[in-house]
Design a protein around this motif. Structure first.
Motif, PDB file in Angstrom:
ATOM      1  N   THR A   2       8.996  -1.187  10.521  1.00 30.74           N
ATOM      2  CA  THR A   2       7.634  -0.747  10.243  1.00 30.74           C
ATOM      3  C   THR A   2       7.678   0.762   9.971  1.00 30.74           C
ATOM      4  O   THR A   2       8.677   1.430  10.283  1.00 30.74           O
ATOM      5  N   ASP A   3       6.591   1.296   9.434  1.00 31.69           N
ATOM      6  CA  ASP A   3       6.527   2.751   9.228  1.00 31.69           C
ATOM      7  C   ASP A   3       6.607   3.486  10.558  1.00 31.69           C
ATOM      8  O   ASP A   3       7.228   4.548  10.651  1.00 31.69           O
ATOM      9  N   ARG A  25       9.549   6.244  11.548  1.00 31.17           N
ATOM     10  CA  ARG A  25       9.229   7.631  11.925  1.00 31.17           C
ATOM     11  C   ARG A  25       9.826   8.023  13.276  1.00 31.17           C
ATOM     12  O   ARG A  25       9.877   9.194  13.619  1.00 31.17           O
ATOM     13  N   GLY A  82      13.251   6.753   8.257  1.00 33.92           N
ATOM     14  CA  GLY A  82      12.532   7.028   7.012  1.00 33.92           C
ATOM     15  C   GLY A  82      12.922   8.376   6.437  1.00 33.92           C
ATOM     16  O   GLY A  82      13.032   8.545   5.221  1.00 33.92           O
ATOM     17  N   LEU A 142       9.214  11.433   7.760  1.00 35.24           N
ATOM     18  CA  LEU A 142       8.125  10.902   6.952  1.00 35.24           C
ATOM     19  C   LEU A 142       6.866  11.687   7.302  1.00 35.24           C
ATOM     20  O   LEU A 142       6.473  11.747   8.463  1.00 35.24           O
ATOM     21  N   GLU A 196       3.240   9.272   3.778  1.00 36.46           N
ATOM     22  CA  GLU A 196       4.511   8.736   3.282  1.00 36.46           C
ATOM     23  C   GLU A 196       4.865   7.471   4.050  1.00 36.46           C
ATOM     24  O   GLU A 196       4.581   7.368   5.246  1.00 36.46           O
ATOM     25  N   THR A 197       5.471   6.528   3.353  1.00 37.27           N
ATOM     26  CA  THR A 197       5.869   5.267   3.973  1.00 37.27           C
ATOM     27  C   THR A 197       7.342   4.996   3.715  1.00 37.27           C
ATOM     28  O   THR A 197       7.923   5.526   2.759  1.00 37.27           O
ATOM     29  N   LEU A 198       7.911   4.155   4.540  1.00 40.02           N
ATOM     30  CA  LEU A 198       9.293   3.756   4.324  1.00 40.02           C
ATOM     31  C   LEU A 198       9.426   3.055   2.976  1.00 40.02           C
ATOM     32  O   LEU A 198      10.356   3.344   2.218  1.00 40.02           O
TER      33      LEU A 198
END
Length: 176
Positions: free
Chosen positions: A37-38, A42, A53, A94, A98-100
């Motif tokens: 997940t994001d 992080r 990320g 991140l 911003e996202t993975l």
């Protein structure tokens, strides 16, 4: 044969081998971050600033910069400036928005651009003077070949970081 007596197939084989090894390194990193997940991407699991990320973001940014160097040389980066330092530090995490998945998409875009540019180079001997920085010898130059080897080494090094971060995060191992 080329003017220097080197078979064009040898040059193409070398170029394709370097690109294949680089893609293997990219694939290892993509494998390491799969299913995150994001929030997990992080997370810092060591004392360093690195998160998964951020590793993807950093290697994509670095590859893009080094490929631009092959074509244009040193852009005149001031490594002593606070702005340069802050941008470098931000490349390891991140940021808001911003996202993975966004970083993986950028990594894929950068990879395609690298492969296009490298395949279009007349040869891998074109050299550019390295930037003035404490970690480079004064007045040294790198060929496109040396830059590609550096990008591969950077990816491999950061893959090791990613493996440690991921294993500490949830026990997932890339290898073994």
């Amino acid at each position: 044969m080329t003017a220097q007596g080197t078979d064009t197939r040898t040059i193409d084989t070398e170029r394709e081998t370097l690109l294949r090894v680089l893609e293997e390194q990219r694939g290892n990193l993509r494998y390491t971050v799969r299913g995150l997940t994001d929030e997990q991407a992080r997370q810092r699991t060591t004392v360093s600033a690195l998160c998964l990320g951020g590793v993807v973001k950093h290697v994509a940014r670095g590859e893009k910069s080094w490929v631009r160097f092959i074509l244009e040389g040193d852009p005149g980066t001031d490594y002593e400036s606070p702005e340069t330092y802050a941008a470098h530090e931000d490349s390891f995490r991140l940021l808001e928005g911003e996202t993975l998945q966004g970083m993986l998409k950028e990594y894929t875009r950068v990879a395609a651009e690298t492969e296009r540019i490298v395949r279009e180079l007349p040869d891998l001997e074109a050299a550019q003077k390295l930037p003035t920085a404490p970690w480079f010898p004064e007045e040294a130059s790198w060929t496109a070949r040396e830059v590609l080897l550096h990008i591969i080494a950077e990816n491999a090094q950061h893959n090791g970081h990613a493996d440690i971060i991921r294993e500490a995060l949830d026990g997932q191992k890339t290898m073994g």
